[in-house]
Design a protein around this motif. Sequence first.
Motif, mmCIF file in Angstrom:
data_model
loop_
_atom_site.group_PDB
_atom_site.id
_atom_site.type_symbol
_atom_site.label_atom_id
_atom_site.label_comp_id
_atom_site.label_asym_id
_atom_site.label_seq_id
_atom_site.Cartn_x
_atom_site.Cartn_y
_atom_site.Cartn_z
ATOM 1 N N SER A 146 0.713 -1.353 0.150
ATOM 2 C CA SER A 146 0.555 -0.083 0.137
ATOM 3 C C SER A 146 1.605 1.186 -0.185
ATOM 4 C CB SER A 146 -0.681 0.032 1.330
ATOM 5 O OG SER A 146 -1.994 -1.641 0.898
ATOM 6 N N SER A 147 0.305 2.075 -0.598
ATOM 7 C CA SER A 147 1.196 3.019 -0.575
ATOM 8 C C SER A 147 0.732 4.118 0.779
ATOM 9 C CB SER A 147 0.553 4.854 -0.909
ATOM 10 O OG SER A 147 0.151 4.152 -2.196
ATOM 11 N N GLY A 148 1.827 5.121 1.695
ATOM 12 C CA GLY A 148 2.160 5.065 2.828
ATOM 13 C C GLY A 148 1.134 6.556 2.950
ATOM 14 N N SER A 149 1.237 7.503 4.028
ATOM 15 C CA SER A 149 0.969 8.813 4.016
ATOM 16 C C SER A 149 2.038 9.384 5.068
ATOM 17 C CB SER A 149 -0.323 8.488 4.760
ATOM 18 O OG SER A 149 -1.161 9.782 4.833
ATOM 19 N N ASP A 167 15.125 16.389 -2.455
ATOM 20 C CA ASP A 167 14.307 17.710 -1.181
ATOM 21 C C ASP A 167 14.963 17.869 0.343
ATOM 22 O OD1 ASP A 167 12.801 18.901 -3.191
ATOM 23 O OD2 ASP A 167 11.234 17.884 -2.186
ATOM 24 N N TYR A 168 15.517 15.930 0.213
ATOM 25 C CA TYR A 168 16.677 16.650 1.561
ATOM 26 C C TYR A 168 18.123 17.822 1.940
ATOM 27 C CZ TYR A 168 19.080 14.409 5.747
ATOM 28 O OH TYR A 168 19.572 14.088 7.434
ATOM 29 N N LYS A 169 18.751 16.868 0.174
ATOM 30 C CA LYS A 169 19.780 17.564 0.111
ATOM 31 C C LYS A 169 19.964 19.007 -0.147
ATOM 32 C CE LYS A 169 22.558 15.057 -2.503
ATOM 33 N NZ LYS A 169 23.278 14.179 -3.542
ATOM 34 N N ALA A 170 18.901 19.559 -0.102
ATOM 35 C CA ALA A 170 18.695 20.665 -0.941
ATOM 36 C C ALA A 170 18.227 21.454 0.301
ATOM 37 C CB ALA A 170 17.443 20.910 -1.699
ATOM 38 N N GLY A 171 17.912 20.867 1.124
ATOM 39 C CA GLY A 171 17.383 21.633 2.512
ATOM 40 C C GLY A 171 16.320 21.901 2.504
ATOM 41 N N VAL A 172 15.236 21.628 2.019
ATOM 42 C CA VAL A 172 13.664 21.569 2.288
ATOM 43 C C VAL A 172 13.292 20.969 2.857
ATOM 44 C CG1 VAL A 172 11.211 21.583 0.472
ATOM 45 C CG2 VAL A 172 13.816 22.534 -0.860
ATOM 46 N N LEU A 173 13.803 20.022 3.060
ATOM 47 C CA LEU A 173 13.161 18.414 3.909
ATOM 48 C C LEU A 173 14.442 18.694 5.493
ATOM 49 C CD1 LEU A 173 10.518 17.629 4.060
ATOM 50 C CD2 LEU A 173 12.370 14.816 3.120
ATOM 51 N N ASP A 174 14.213 18.997 6.561
ATOM 52 C CA ASP A 174 14.942 19.118 8.002
ATOM 53 C C ASP A 174 14.663 17.917 8.230
ATOM 54 O OD1 ASP A 174 12.248 18.548 9.481
ATOM 55 O OD2 ASP A 174 12.334 20.599 9.956
ATOM 56 N N GLU A 180 10.580 11.594 10.376
ATOM 57 C CA GLU A 180 9.516 10.840 10.228
ATOM 58 C C GLU A 180 8.985 10.019 8.571
ATOM 59 O OE1 GLU A 180 5.051 13.276 10.071
ATOM 60 O OE2 GLU A 180 6.438 14.234 10.451
ATOM 61 N N LEU A 181 9.385 10.877 7.420
ATOM 62 C CA LEU A 181 9.451 10.287 6.610
ATOM 63 C C LEU A 181 8.984 8.681 6.507
ATOM 64 C CD1 LEU A 181 8.454 10.351 2.999
ATOM 65 C CD2 LEU A 181 10.415 10.955 3.448
ATOM 66 N N GLU A 182 10.329 8.149 7.342
ATOM 67 C CA GLU A 182 11.042 6.861 7.164
ATOM 68 C C GLU A 182 9.912 5.992 7.577
ATOM 69 O OE1 GLU A 182 14.611 4.874 9.790
ATOM 70 O OE2 GLU A 182 14.724 6.915 9.434
ATOM 71 N N SER A 183 9.494 6.570 9.226
ATOM 72 C CA SER A 183 8.390 6.141 9.601
ATOM 73 C C SER A 183 6.987 5.682 8.697
ATOM 74 C CB SER A 183 8.238 5.995 10.681
ATOM 75 O OG SER A 183 8.202 7.711 11.243
ATOM 76 N N CYS A 184 6.970 6.626 7.724
ATOM 77 C CA CYS A 184 5.671 6.429 7.620
ATOM 78 C C CYS A 184 6.187 5.997 5.484
ATOM 79 C CB CYS A 184 5.046 7.911 7.712
ATOM 80 S SG CYS A 184 5.270 9.035 6.751
ATOM 81 N N MET A 185 6.911 5.861 4.839
ATOM 82 C CA MET A 185 6.892 5.579 3.861
ATOM 83 C C MET A 185 6.414 4.064 3.457
ATOM 84 S SD MET A 185 9.769 6.653 1.112
ATOM 85 C CE MET A 185 9.308 7.989 0.272
ATOM 86 N N ASN A 186 6.959 3.496 4.598
ATOM 87 C CA ASN A 186 6.739 1.698 3.875
ATOM 88 C C ASN A 186 6.374 0.695 4.862
ATOM 89 O OD1 ASN A 186 7.513 -0.224 2.276
ATOM 90 N ND2 ASN A 186 9.811 -0.116 2.961
#
Length: 573
Positions: A146-149, A167-174, A180-186
């Motif tokens: 399933s897709s995550g949220s 985005d993370y490397k560009a500094g857009v994502l802190d 948080e993304l790691e825990s909810c993407m997969n």
Amino acid sequence: MKLRSAEWFQGAKDTSFQHRTAMRALGHVPESFLGKPIIGILNSWNDLNSCNYPHKELVEYVKRGVYMAGGYPVELHTITTPSELMKPSDLPYRNLMAMDVEETIRSLPIDGVVLLCECDKTTPAQLMGAASCNLPTLQLAAGHRSSGSFRGKKVNYGTDLWKYLDDYKAGVLDESQWKELESCMNCSLGGCPVMGTASTMKSMSEMLGMMMPGTSSIPAAHSARKTAAEATGRRIVAMVEEEIMPSKLMTEEAFHNAMKLLAAIGGSTNAVIHLTAIAARLGIFLDLEQFDRCSERIPLLVNLQPSGTGSMDEFYEAGGLSAVIGQLLPVLNGECLGATGESIASIYAAARIDNSAIISSLAEAFKPVSGIAVLKGNIAPAGAILKKSASSDHMHKHRGRAVVFDNYQHMLDNIDREDLEVDESSVLVMKNCGPVGAGMPEWGSIPIPQKMLRQGVRDMVRISDARMSGTSYGTVILHAAPESAVGGPLAVVQNGDWIELDVASGTINILVEDAVITERLQAWVKPDAAHTRGYPRLFANSVLQAPQGCDMDFLRPSCKAEAAFIPPVVGRS
């Protein structure tokens, strides 16, 4: 019906006695299986393969279907290839798994085969092994996760990972957002929920008649997946009785259909290697030009990541692969057979589209251009490929100076240096990542340098002899052949060389005189072998180049007469 397993179990000879008593030790009473098709169910789950893990449960539904149809199921296990975790590359282990599948089938009392697949290399590995044996065979996929949220937005493991990483490397994502993304993407089991390599190869399997119609795009969590498992078990027994072998399904015309489907779904570049390897096991020799010709004038019908925006859940709800094949029928060979033994024209004629925003018609295609662009030139005289639907159109005709990395580690050490001499027109070049040099990992999607990301650059022309994840995107030229590690011209590209790409004309060249290239090649020194023992050494010593499918030279027949042959059972066990 003459059963292959009878050679093990029937008759009064001492070897038959030995085989029957061995079965009794396992609880297989001869009265239960003698005279019935014995179906080997080759399972590929393990505790490190989240894609294939659902087969731990699904296998029971396959067994039920086999019993219902009058067969006798036996579950067998092979190695598996969890692409998320295998280092440095899962591609070499595709061939090892294919050998495992082939020898398991060849050496044991099996009349028909069900192959339980999902993760990227398990599907082609199983098809390669089955093709070399040519017993009645079907595949069953575990289905996509399933897709995550993430903060109110749907996120798909794979394509969205690469976008958020930029985005993370560009500094857009802190840092806190990244964690948080790691825990909810997969957060569920099954294959990637986009048109990556897993979804692509399941689609290819169904198109080739090796998977039950309508089953390749069912989600892992959907109850229809269990229904498909049972139906697969029932059907394989009938296929044994009807003597429908892989060679009857996976014909040259069927592979041409698969190439057209590959373009229509915006499928993974990895399918070029896999289809070539599978076909060759049957004595069908595909080349890059056939991929080019078959995908010509085939538009992109599917709005899925990475070529679009949708997810595999939306694809299934829109009609799934059946709807796409139904739309493609006017340009396919409709006489090719599906897994039911009927023609694909009759199987898919009534398939409908339930959401035209995800699956479009030929007349109103999502994108007019798709398929695999085949490129040749003095960088890659044997060919390289580009996925048109996932690349930037404005870069299809491009000229820029090379920024060269000698290998993957050199790239990692330097790509984000502030003093890297690079601008948005540069062409990033990476060497020594091909099948011999490194096992051909999915390193081809070279990261955009961090200082370019901060300037808003999200795509650049990149070229290597590596592969790329089917979930990736960008103007990425892959599979350059011959590879650097065997002395291909890519090995002598230097910093500052002008590189010219022209997708329309199918060319990729360094703007250097031929005499200069020859001189550089004469001075080239072969790198030390990456592996000195074990299977990786066997792979490096025997692997064919990308245009030949990266199979082992000793596993690829030289002609049809050598293909698809199981020797008779002889001698004592």
